[in-house]
Enzyme design. Structure first.
Site, PDB file in Angstrom:
ATOM      1  CG  HIS A  92      -1.925   1.051   1.293  1.00  0.00           C
ATOM      2  ND1 HIS A  92      -1.630   2.369   1.553  1.00  0.00           N
ATOM      3  CD2 HIS A  92      -3.259   0.989   1.095  1.00  0.00           C
ATOM      4  CE1 HIS A  92      -2.756   3.073   1.513  1.00  0.00           C
ATOM      5  NE2 HIS A  92      -3.756   2.261   1.236  1.00  0.00           N
TER       6      HIS A  92
ATOM      7  CG  HIS B 284      -7.216   0.557  -1.069  1.00  0.00           C
ATOM      8  ND1 HIS B 284      -6.483   0.803   0.070  1.00  0.00           N
ATOM      9  CD2 HIS B 284      -7.530  -0.757  -1.051  1.00  0.00           C
ATOM     10  CE1 HIS B 284      -6.357  -0.334   0.752  1.00  0.00           C
ATOM     11  NE2 HIS B 284      -6.965  -1.292   0.091  1.00  0.00           N
TER      12      HIS B 284
ATOM     13  CG  ASP C 182      -9.693   3.486   0.671  1.00  0.00           C
ATOM     14  OD1 ASP C 182      -9.981   2.891   1.716  1.00  0.00           O
ATOM     15  OD2 ASP C 182      -8.557   3.897   0.415  1.00  0.00           O
ATOM     16  CG  HIS C 183     -10.776   6.201   3.828  1.00  0.00           C
ATOM     17  ND1 HIS C 183      -9.754   7.046   4.127  1.00  0.00           N
ATOM     18  CD2 HIS C 183     -10.329   4.948   4.084  1.00  0.00           C
ATOM     19  CE1 HIS C 183      -8.719   6.339   4.530  1.00  0.00           C
ATOM     20  NE2 HIS C 183      -9.037   5.063   4.503  1.00  0.00           N
TER      21      HIS C 183
ATOM     22  CE1 TYR D 231     -11.903   1.059   5.379  1.00  0.00           C
ATOM     23  CE2 TYR D 231     -10.826   2.549   6.933  1.00  0.00           C
ATOM     24  CZ  TYR D 231     -10.789   1.765   5.787  1.00  0.00           C
ATOM     25  OH  TYR D 231      -9.641   1.694   5.044  1.00  0.00           O
TER      26      TYR D 231
END
Ligand code: DNO
Length: 351
Positions: free
Chosen positions: A198, A265, A310-311, A324
């Site tokens: 990542h 992501h 993602d977020h 999340y």
């Protein structure tokens, strides 16, 4: 692409059964959370997690993360013990059918934000990184609570680890990463598990700590350290995209063509003039990244790896783990799925 969703296990306020209800959901992205960094995960705990995921009708294919012990990043003599444990984790996860392991090589801190609940114009809350806030943050003295950061550090142990890093240059960090990869990638090849690093978030040094997985030149260098398909990337659009020097569409085009992206992501960020950023809704006009172009670059190379929204922001009164929640990530999942479906139909010449 295989749509996936991060789930933090039975303690996650988001129910796994709800994740399944998102159309086209393929797999859960999760980890064992109650084992200290650097230790072995028992086969029993891995298999029981797999069972939970499969009972919910989803696949247990991606682990995020198997964290890398700080001694490995620092290149201390004790690293070999932790590398052996890491190899054992790769082998056991491979036996359990895991296809991809996401990890990072950021010293001390994982992803970093200055505020977790910034209220946006529409009343939702988002994670932000403001330059004027980071200036005032000192992990060694001030009160600091950062998401994704191991809060088990006491002030003293944090000082110790900072002292150790004061002698570590970026080149040292590269050497330590190379040493680690040369040990683990052959094991990953044998176990059939693709390793996917990542990028650093944000993609530049913070608090005087070196960061190296930050831009195209460095990703090229990373991929060459061990030139194997099993040494690949988690391409995080938001992390790399929060550096205005990164052209994420061009980078995805390049690394997807090379078959080195195993996990995506996908999220959007709104870049601010002073270098800070706000995490925005996935929908392209809300942020600085063009998610349609991002998905096109993947589609062009018939991307078959995993992808997760993602977020997300916190919307509709949801509370829980910042970034999340279920709702906004589910909106993101459907937006990305819709783009993908359109690209596929357009390819086939359907109207
Ligand atoms: C943030 C995540 C990161 C990621 C790790 C991978 O939300 O993307 O915390 O899981 O950096 O090791």
């Amino acid at each position: 692409m295989k749509l996936s969703f991060r789930w933090y296990g039975n303690d996650d306020p988001v129910k796994i059964e709800y994740i399944r209800q998102i159309p086209s959901m393929h797999s859960i992205v999760t980890a064992i959370y109650d084992v200290p960094v650097g230790e072995k995960w028992s086969m029993d705990s891995i298999l029981s997690l797999k069972e939970t995921v499969e009972n919910a009708g989803l696949n247990f294919d991606v682990i995020e993360s198997v964290p890398v012990h700080e001694d490995i990043k620092l290149g201390l003599p004790t690293r070999d013990k932790y590398i052996e444990n890491y190899k054992e984790n790769i082998r056991n996860l491979g036996k359990a059918g895991v296809k991809v392991i996401c990890y990072n090589f950021m010293p001390v801190f994982d992803w970093t934000r200055t505020q977790l609940d910034k209220v946006l114009d529409d009343g939702s809350t988002a994670l932000v990184y403001y330059v004027d806030q980071i200036k005032d943050m000192d992990p060694l003295t001030g009160e600091l609570s950062l998401p994704g950061w191991d809060s088990s550090y006491t002030k003293e142990s944090l000082k110790e680890v900072f002292d150790k890093y004061s002698k570590v240059t970026k080149e040292d960090l590269w050497n330590n990463l190379e040493y680690f990869l040369k040990e683990i990638i052959p094991v990953a090849e044998e176990a059939g598990v693709k390793m996917a690093i990542h990028p650093d978030d944000p993609p530049y040094d913070i608090f005087g700590l070196p960061r190296i997985i930050t831009n195209e030149e460095n990703l090229d260098r990373f991929l060459k350290l061990v030139d194997s398909e099993y040494n690949g990337l988690t391409f995080c659009t938001g992390s790399l995209g929060s550096g205005s020097f990164n052209d994420v569409v061009k980078m995805i085009d390049k690394y997807a063509a090379q078959g080195r992206i195993h996990f995506m992501h996908v999220r959007n960020v709104k870049l601010l003039e002073d270098g800070g950023f706000e995490e925005s809704a996935h929908y392209s006009p809300c942020g600085s990244l063009d998610l349609v172009e991002i998905m096109k670059a993947l589609h062009k190379h018939n991307y078959e790896g995993y992808l997760r929204p993602d977020h997300g922001r916190m919307i509709w009164g949801e509370t829980g783990r910042a970034g999340y929640g279920l709702y906004d990530r589910a909106l993101g999942a459907m937006y990305l799925t819709g783009i993908w479906e359109t690209l596929t139909k357009t390819d086939k010449g359907e109207k």
